[in-house]
Design an enzyme around this catalytic site. Structure first.
Site, PDB file in Angstrom:
ATOM      1  N   ARG A  44      48.205  67.561  38.540  1.00  0.00           N
ATOM      2  CA  ARG A  44      47.551  66.645  39.487  1.00  0.00           C
ATOM      3  C   ARG A  44      46.147  67.167  39.814  1.00  0.00           C
ATOM      4  O   ARG A  44      45.189  66.424  39.874  1.00  0.00           O
ATOM      5  CB  ARG A  44      48.363  66.473  40.778  1.00  0.00           C
ATOM      6  CG  ARG A  44      47.581  65.704  41.833  1.00  0.00           C
ATOM      7  CD  ARG A  44      48.322  65.265  43.094  1.00  0.00           C
ATOM      8  NE  ARG A  44      49.511  65.986  43.414  1.00  0.00           N
ATOM      9  CZ  ARG A  44      49.537  67.194  44.001  1.00  0.00           C
ATOM     10  NH1 ARG A  44      48.435  67.804  44.350  1.00  0.00           N
ATOM     11  NH2 ARG A  44      50.695  67.770  44.233  1.00  0.00           N
ATOM     12  N   TYR A  96      34.348  42.061  44.173  1.00  0.00           N
ATOM     13  CA  TYR A  96      35.591  41.944  43.407  1.00  0.00           C
ATOM     14  C   TYR A  96      36.776  41.700  44.361  1.00  0.00           C
ATOM     15  O   TYR A  96      36.910  42.398  45.367  1.00  0.00           O
ATOM     16  CB  TYR A  96      35.797  43.233  42.599  1.00  0.00           C
ATOM     17  CG  TYR A  96      37.101  43.289  41.859  1.00  0.00           C
ATOM     18  CD1 TYR A  96      37.311  42.497  40.728  1.00  0.00           C
ATOM     19  CD2 TYR A  96      38.133  44.102  42.289  1.00  0.00           C
ATOM     20  CE1 TYR A  96      38.513  42.528  40.056  1.00  0.00           C
ATOM     21  CE2 TYR A  96      39.342  44.149  41.613  1.00  0.00           C
ATOM     22  CZ  TYR A  96      39.522  43.357  40.500  1.00  0.00           C
ATOM     23  OH  TYR A  96      40.722  43.395  39.838  1.00  0.00           O
ATOM     24  N   ASP A 168      29.370  49.621  42.130  1.00  0.00           N
ATOM     25  CA  ASP A 168      30.417  49.325  41.158  1.00  0.00           C
ATOM     26  C   ASP A 168      29.692  48.832  39.910  1.00  0.00           C
ATOM     27  O   ASP A 168      29.156  47.732  39.877  1.00  0.00           O
ATOM     28  CB  ASP A 168      31.364  48.255  41.728  1.00  0.00           C
ATOM     29  CG  ASP A 168      32.506  47.928  40.769  1.00  0.00           C
ATOM     30  OD1 ASP A 168      32.342  48.126  39.551  1.00  0.00           O
ATOM     31  OD2 ASP A 168      33.551  47.439  41.244  1.00  0.00           O
ATOM     32  N   LYS A 193      37.846  47.968  31.810  1.00  0.00           N
ATOM     33  CA  LYS A 193      37.004  46.907  31.246  1.00  0.00           C
ATOM     34  C   LYS A 193      36.186  47.438  30.056  1.00  0.00           C
ATOM     35  O   LYS A 193      36.770  47.767  29.050  1.00  0.00           O
ATOM     36  CB  LYS A 193      36.140  46.320  32.353  1.00  0.00           C
ATOM     37  CG  LYS A 193      36.899  46.044  33.677  1.00  0.00           C
ATOM     38  CD  LYS A 193      37.913  44.934  33.574  1.00  0.00           C
ATOM     39  CE  LYS A 193      38.849  44.833  34.787  1.00  0.00           C
ATOM     40  NZ  LYS A 193      38.221  44.718  36.086  1.00  0.00           N
TER      41      LYS A 193
HETATM   42  C1  LIG Z   1      38.621  44.967  37.455  1.00  0.00           C
HETATM   43  C2  LIG Z   1      37.625  45.405  38.437  1.00  0.00           C
HETATM   44  C3  LIG Z   1      37.928  46.342  39.433  1.00  0.00           C
HETATM   45  C4  LIG Z   1      39.330  46.896  39.612  1.00  0.00           C
HETATM   46  O1  LIG Z   1      39.729  47.669  38.549  1.00  0.00           O
HETATM   47  P1  LIG Z   1      41.275  47.847  38.116  1.00  0.00           P
HETATM   48  O2  LIG Z   1      41.174  48.777  36.963  1.00  0.00           O
HETATM   49  O3  LIG Z   1      41.791  46.493  37.771  1.00  0.00           O
HETATM   50  O4  LIG Z   1      41.984  48.422  39.285  1.00  0.00           O
HETATM   51  C5  LIG Z   1      36.928  46.730  40.302  1.00  0.00           C
HETATM   52  N1  LIG Z   1      35.680  46.217  40.212  1.00  0.00           N
HETATM   53  C6  LIG Z   1      35.351  45.314  39.279  1.00  0.00           C
HETATM   54  C7  LIG Z   1      33.969  44.778  39.242  1.00  0.00           C
HETATM   55  C8  LIG Z   1      36.304  44.870  38.354  1.00  0.00           C
HETATM   56  O5  LIG Z   1      35.970  43.946  37.450  1.00  0.00           O
END
Ligand SMILES: *Cc1c(COP(=O)(O)O)cnc(C)c1O
Length: 389
Positions: A44, A96, A168, A193
């Site tokens: 961890r 988001y 982000d 993504k």
């Molecule tokens: C998908 C997404 C998230 C969240 O990510 P997860 O891996 O699904 O938890 C956060 N910010 C943006 C802009 C996203 O597209």
């Protein structure tokens, strides 16, 4: 960071020379004497495969250190844990949906206030921050209307009130945008993504600007424990090796698709920051390295959910699914999928109308993607004519 540098940021294994990073599938590490070990004591706290990924991501974003979490939301959550009751977050208004849910339904309950503002309007943002503002939270571009905020200008506002700027960077990827170079303190990614890039894992990443912040996030990561497992770290590293190549192709495809849609008689609006008529094209051009991402959203002339349903159910290559950034093209209908939990009025005021469709362009040939869309437009307009008779 050039493609060469990215590829060679992936280290060979110092122990064996293995050119790919080994998957250290272990929970613990044997110690010579209590506290005497090779830098790893419990998985961890640290794991060699995860450490390799974290070091690569820190270089990719030009930060002090990187941290890998089980999902993007776990990464976001680790940053919010830097706050205390009474603190305030000022966040981008079309944030988001998952971040919105976490901020309002988990953290507001714990005494953290959140204010949502249009961060594309820097003057407006300057009026909204207060001495209680501890985080300014932006996404750029946003989902799904691809609004772009001026990161450098916002970083000056953050500094003026001693708040941290968190970006982000999921939609731009580190190939298009380097928030830390533009003044951000923390960058987060949904590694699910573009960075993972193959729709085969969920992951989250945090990169910090300073050693002080790195220590704080490291503490939270170990204390809360939402780490990414070694196998998914390995897959994420493998994704990063082709990130530059994939992302550039996705941008190329998206620009061609956006230009095609712009001229289509059944389309009333196209959102893509690479189009000269996009509201924030100038700032996108200045801060995104000429790369505008693989996401294109568009609105049908017939702005109804039924029309959108017919369209999103009719494509061949664009698969109907949530998520984005993978090698296979996807499409989704935000009003019924990613943004279904947002009340209709709020959705409409954010520009997410009933027929808005979001495309995530993969790395197929642009000509095939355009043909797929063209065939779908023909199919849905024929069905409509048949119904009219
Ligand atoms: C998908 C997404 C998230 C969240 O990510 P997860 O891996 O699904 O938890 C956060 N910010 C943006 C802009 C996203 O597209």
């Amino acid at each position: 960071m050039s493609a060469t540098k990215i590829i060679h940021s992936v280290p060979s294994d110092p122990l064996t020379g293995s050119i790919s990073v080994p998957v250290y599938q272990t929970s613990t590490f044997v110690q010579e004497a209590p506290g005497v070990h090779k830098g790893f004591d419990y998985a961890r706290s640290n794991n060699p495969t995860r450490k390799a990924l974290e070091d690569i991501v820190a270089q990719l974003e030009g930060g002090d250190a990187g941290f890998a979490f089980a999902t993007g939301l776990a990464a976001i959550d680790s940053v919010l844990k830097l706050l205390s009751a009474g603190d305030e977050i000022v966040a981008v208004d079309d944030i988001y949906g998952g971040a919105y849910r976490l901020f309002t339904h988990v953290y507001e309950k714990l005494g953290i206030d959140v204010k949502y503002v249009d961060t594309t309007d820097v003057e407006n943002l300057a009026h909204e921050v207060t001495s209680r503002t501890k985080l300014i939270w932006i996404e750029s571009p946003t989902n799904p209307t691809l609004k772009v905020s001026d990161i450098e200008a916002i970083s000056r506002i953050a500094k003026s009130v001693n708040a941290l700027l968190v970006v982000d960077n999921t939609f731009a990827s580190p190939i298009a945008q380097k928030p830390i170079d533009l003044g951000a303190d923390i960058v987060i990614h949904s590694g699910t993504k573009y960075i993972g890039g193959h729709s085969d894992l969920v992951a989250g990443l945090v990169v910090t600007r300073t050693e002080e912040l790195s220590e704080k996030i490291k503490f939270v990561q170990n204390a809360s424990g939402g780490v990414l497992g070694p196998w998914d770290c390995f897959l994420t590293i493998r994704g990063i090796e082709t990130l530059d190549l994939r992302f550039r192709k996705q941008c190329e495809n998206a620009l061609e698709v956006a230009r095609y849609l712009e001229g289509h008689p059944l389309v009333s609006a196209v959102f893509y920051p690479g189009l000269e008529n996009h509201k924030n094209h100038d700032i996108a051009k200045a801060q995104q390295n000429g790369l505008y991402g693989g996401i294109v959203s568009f609105v049908l002339k017939e702005d109804t959910q039924d029309a959108a349903n017919a369209f999103v159910s009719g494509t061949q290559y664009f698969k109907l699914a949530e998520s984005l950034g993978g090698v296979k093209s996807l499409l989704c209908h935000p009003a019924q999928m990613t943004h279904a939990s947002i009340p209709r009025e709020k959705r409409l005021s954010a520009g997410i109308t009933d027929s808005l469709i979001r495309l995530s362009c993969g790395i197929e040939e642009a000509v095939d993607l355009i043909k797929d869309l063209e065939n779908t437009f023909i199919k849905v307009s024929r069905t409509k004519e048949a119904v009219a008779f």
